[in-house]
Scaffold this motif. Structure first.
Motif: not given
Length: 646
Positions: A27-35, A37-39, A45-47, A88-101
């Motif tokens: 849960l810490s990872y999920a909440l921190l990554a989401a937070a 990602s806004t900045a 953010a994920s790393v 790799v997952l956010p680079v591929t899915l969010s930054e490359r394929l423009s999917l939500p964070a």
């Protein structure tokens, strides 16, 4: 994160504390990554969030839960793997394929604990489990070592996905076939609205991925990557299961450790050809080869369940339909050799061969009855323009030369062809069955060579695994083993280096130039090669509206007309060339595409730009962007409209 809690929960060690620690870290990872990602970027953010959560997890299990025997180095290795996945997952899915964070965040929360659960349970917490009343330390060590091939297999899958999505643009042929599938689902008709030089199975092969794009909104390319990796893993596991049931030797550690190496060869041998029809053929042929190897061990040539035989037969048919009729030799040569060795036709009339032949026969009948346009129009075009466009024989010998050298190493390692293990001999014969197809096609392209090279490498690997220990090999065998390994490593390193260092920036700049003026353009191609238009059309979200994937048939017809000796044939080829140029000009006039992609070059300019029909239509277009050998034309009235809107 949560994995450590799950593993020790199963070991009945303070269940509530371990659950709290694991769930808290996740849960810490999920909440921190989401937070974060806004900045910052989703990847950073994920790393950062993962590093903080991993620190929390380690401290919690070590100090709160009393896991004082937690092994830091293995835990660190898995943490690095998790960090890599969280990048790799956010680079591929969010930054490359423009999917939500949130999508890569959710996948990381799911996949990392799943990976760690399997590995940590037997590896990182191994010593903690080796206490009085637990299994002996040697058993724990053995379990831990058996887990490493699984981890390596998962790492290979991640590497293959990273290459296919984040590094290498989707292969040109694959992109074109996805375009064809998309247009067919929009109601267009094959060979009428879209010309595809291959039989219809080539299109059917990619249709499931386009269906998934329509159903989920996720790009077909992403589904293709997941599908190829999943199918390769399933095929290899199914083949290993067939062999292990026939011979317990496959339960020995060296064969288990060879699994990730074979998986790497199958999915990553040539990342530039990932997802090609030939790539699917490699995956599909493995069960049939495994079943023949299992049969050879039985005096009555019986092996596998009925389900195994039917699945192997379906896979065999799949391979032949990918490249009919050439790929049939990949089955005919090993089967004929088995029949010769046993002095019996029984090896030819096994259920998988009969089932495969029946499926292929049904496919041929389907084409003859329901796809007559392919027979009456496309096959003559291929006969006149595609097949005769060949490279000189000497230019084709690089790939066969590698196969021959590797075969020599395999034979010397076995101390003669007759003494070669059948588990190596059968894939090697299949590889040589594919050699005529490569030479008949005459193009020299890597995708045409890939099946025979991969099977030849698998044959060498199988002989190496079945050989005596290195200390007991004869000097010639040792030299052959070293030489074969050197060949494989050299070729693999050259291909990987080329892929990782290749400059894809011209494609990226061309894509960016189009996206600045039109997010969903209509596109045609006047290029001599498919590479100019594909995968660019898919990457810009465009609609490729031409009947032909490019003007490659014009290029081939012109080249053959200029170099031919028969005046009558040269005249017919010139008519084909001029007719196709006219069709392309008419398409531009009637469909009025937003973008025309053109391949520049003196000879090509003399042919295309000096043709009055093409020159007239291109007057309506201005050059939007240019790269070496590539020009992007944009319709002038759209450019004027865009400026007026500004």
């Amino acid at each position: 994160m949560f994995a450590a809690a799950a593993s020790d929960l199963l070991a009945s060690r303070r269940p509530s504390r371990f659950l709290v620690t694991g769930i808290g870290a996740t849960l810490s990872y999920a909440l921190l990554a989401a937070a974060f990602s806004t900045a910052m970027t989703p990847a950073l953010a994920s790393v950062l969030a993962y590093a903080l959560a991993a620190t929390f997890s380690y401290a919690g299990h070590k100090y709160l839960n009393g896991a004082h025997r937690l092994e830091a180095p293995p835990f660190a290795v898995l943490t690095l793997v998790g960090l890599a996945m969280s990048y790799v997952l956010p680079v591929t899915l969010s930054e490359r394929l423009s999917l939500p964070a949130w999508i890569p965040i959710a996948l990381t929360c799911l996949l990392v604990p799943l990976l760690n659960y399997v590995v940590l349970r037997r590896w990182v917490f191994g010593k903690a489990l080796a206490e009085p009343g637990s299994a002996p330390r040697m058993n724990v060590l053995q379990e831990r070592l058996q887990t490493i091939p699984l981890l390596l297999t998962l790492l290979v899958a991640g590497y293959a996905a990273w290459l296919a999505v984040a590094i290498v643009p989707t292969n040109v042929d694959v992109s074109w076939l996805l375009v064809v599938c998309d247009r067919l689902l929009n109601g267009e008709h094959l060979q009428t609205d879209i010309v595809e030089i291959n039989p219809p199975f080539s299109v059917w092969l990619y249709m499931p991925f386009m269906f998934l794009e329509r159903l989920t909104g996720g790009r077909a390319e992403l589904w293709l990557v997941l599908g190829v990796i999943g199918l390769a893993l399933a095929s290899l596991a199914f083949s290993a299961r067939i062999l292990a049931r026939a011979d317990p030797i496959y339960f020995q550690p060296r064969f288990i450790w060879a699994f990730p190496a074979a998986f790497l060869l199958i999915v990553c041998f040539h990342p530039g050809e990932f997802g090609q029809r030939e790539h699917f053929a490699i995956i599909a042929i493995l069960p049939w080869i495994a079943l023949q190897c299992a049969r050879q061990r039985a005096s009555d040539f019986v092996a596998g369940s009925r389900l195994d035989q039917m699945l192997a037969g379906m896979c065999a048919a799949f391979v032949v339909m990918v490249k009919p009729p050439h790929f049939a030799l990949a089955f005919a040569l090993p089967a004929a050799w088995l029949a010769f060795q046993r002095r019996s036709l029984k090896s030819l009339l096994v259920p998988e061969n009969i089932a495969g032949a029946a499926i292929v026969a049904f496919y041929v009948v389907y084409i003859a009855v329901f796809d007559t346009q392919f027979i009456t129009e496309i096959l003559p075009l291929a006969r006149d323009v595609y097949l005769p466009a060949r490279e000189p024989l000497l230019a084709l010998l690089d790939w066969p030369g590698f196969l021959i050298l590797l075969t020599i190493a395999t034979v010397l390692l076995a101390d003669g062809f007759q003494r070669m293990h059948w588990d190596a001999k059968i894939p090697l014969l299949a590889a040589f069955g594919l050699l005529p197809a490569f030479l008949i096609m005459g193009k020299g392209w890597p995708n045409h060579a890939m099946p025979m090279i991969v099977l030849g490498t698998l044959a060498f690997g199988m002989q190496l695994l079945h050989s005596e220990s290195p200390g007991r090999l004869k000097p010639v065998g040792k030299a052959a083993a070293i030489f074969g390994c050197f060949l494989v490593l050299l070729l693999t390193a050259k291909i990987q280096w080329f892929i990782l260092t290749n400059d894809y920036s011209p494609l990226e700049r061309s894509i960016a130039s189009i996206q600045r003026v039109d997010r969903n353009p209509t596109i045609v191609s006047l290029s001599a090669m498919l590479q100019v238009a594909h995968p660019l059309s898919r990457r810009v979200g465009g609609h490729f509206v031409s009947r032909y994937p490019s003007a490659s048939m014009v290029f081939n017809a012109n080249k053959l007309a200029e170099t031919g000796d028969d005046p009558q044939l040269r005249s017919r080829l010139a008519d084909i060339r001029d007719g196709m140029i006219g069709q392309l000009a008419d398409e531009i006039a009637t469909k009025r595409p937003d973008i025309v992609l053109y391949e520049t070059g003196p000879d090509w300019d003399n042919l295309m730009l000096r043709d009055p029909r093409i020159a007239l239509e291109l007057q309506q277009y201005g050059i939007l962007h240019q790269e070496a050998g590539i020009s992007v034309y944009f319709r002038k009235d759209l450019a004027a409209g865009g400026e007026a809107a500004k």
